[in-house]
Design a protein around this motif. Structure first.
Motif, PDB file in Angstrom:
ATOM      1  N   THR A  23       0.630  -1.327   0.128  1.00 56.71           N
ATOM      2  CA  THR A  23       0.089   0.060  -0.054  1.00 56.71           C
ATOM      3  C   THR A  23       0.788   1.360  -0.197  1.00 56.71           C
ATOM      4  OG1 THR A  23      -1.824  -1.289   0.958  1.00 56.71           O
ATOM      5  CG2 THR A  23      -1.850   1.012   1.060  1.00 56.71           C
ATOM      6  N   ASP A  58      -4.434   6.103   3.907  1.00 50.13           N
ATOM      7  CA  ASP A  58      -4.320   4.544   3.383  1.00 50.13           C
ATOM      8  C   ASP A  58      -3.671   3.795   4.441  1.00 50.13           C
ATOM      9  OD1 ASP A  58      -5.789   5.506   1.116  1.00 50.13           O
ATOM     10  OD2 ASP A  58      -3.927   5.304  -0.095  1.00 50.13           O
ATOM     11  N   ALA A  62      -6.468   1.334   6.049  1.00 48.25           N
ATOM     12  CA  ALA A  62      -6.483   0.033   5.139  1.00 48.25           C
ATOM     13  C   ALA A  62      -5.593  -0.902   5.863  1.00 48.25           C
ATOM     14  CB  ALA A  62      -6.116   0.435   3.608  1.00 48.25           C
ATOM     15  N   GLU A  63      -4.440  -0.417   6.518  1.00 49.79           N
ATOM     16  CA  GLU A  63      -3.542  -1.184   6.856  1.00 49.79           C
ATOM     17  C   GLU A  63      -3.368  -1.217   8.585  1.00 49.79           C
ATOM     18  OE1 GLU A  63      -2.186  -3.268   5.038  1.00 49.79           O
ATOM     19  OE2 GLU A  63      -2.572  -2.467   3.166  1.00 49.79           O
TER      20      GLU A  63
END
Length: 73
Positions: A23, A58, A62-63
């Motif tokens: 990512t 992100d 997302a992570e």
């Protein structure tokens, strides 16, 4: 105030682990290519501020890890 401006980005805080996903690297590639997905204000250019904002969003959501960034003038 430094005489030379710089930008520094790290995918995770120094005391955190990192995922095995790409990512962070993908965000860098998209920004350096000038991809529209990174151009938050749609002005035709991707700034380091936009890169920072996208990396933080992100990586955080997302992570599940907190990136580190530093930008100077």
């Amino acid at each position: 105030n430094p005489k030379v401006g710089f930008a520094a980005f790290a995918s995770a805080h120094w005391n955190s682990g990192s995922t095995a996903n790409w990512t962070f690297t993908e965000d860098l590639v998209y920004a350096f290519r000038g991809e529209n997905i990174m151009d938050d204000d749609a002005d035709g250019r991707v700034t380091f501020g936009e890169l920072r904002d996208n990396v933080v969003e992100d990586m955080t959501f997302a992570e599940g890890q907190m990136p580190q960034t530093a930008l100077t003038g």
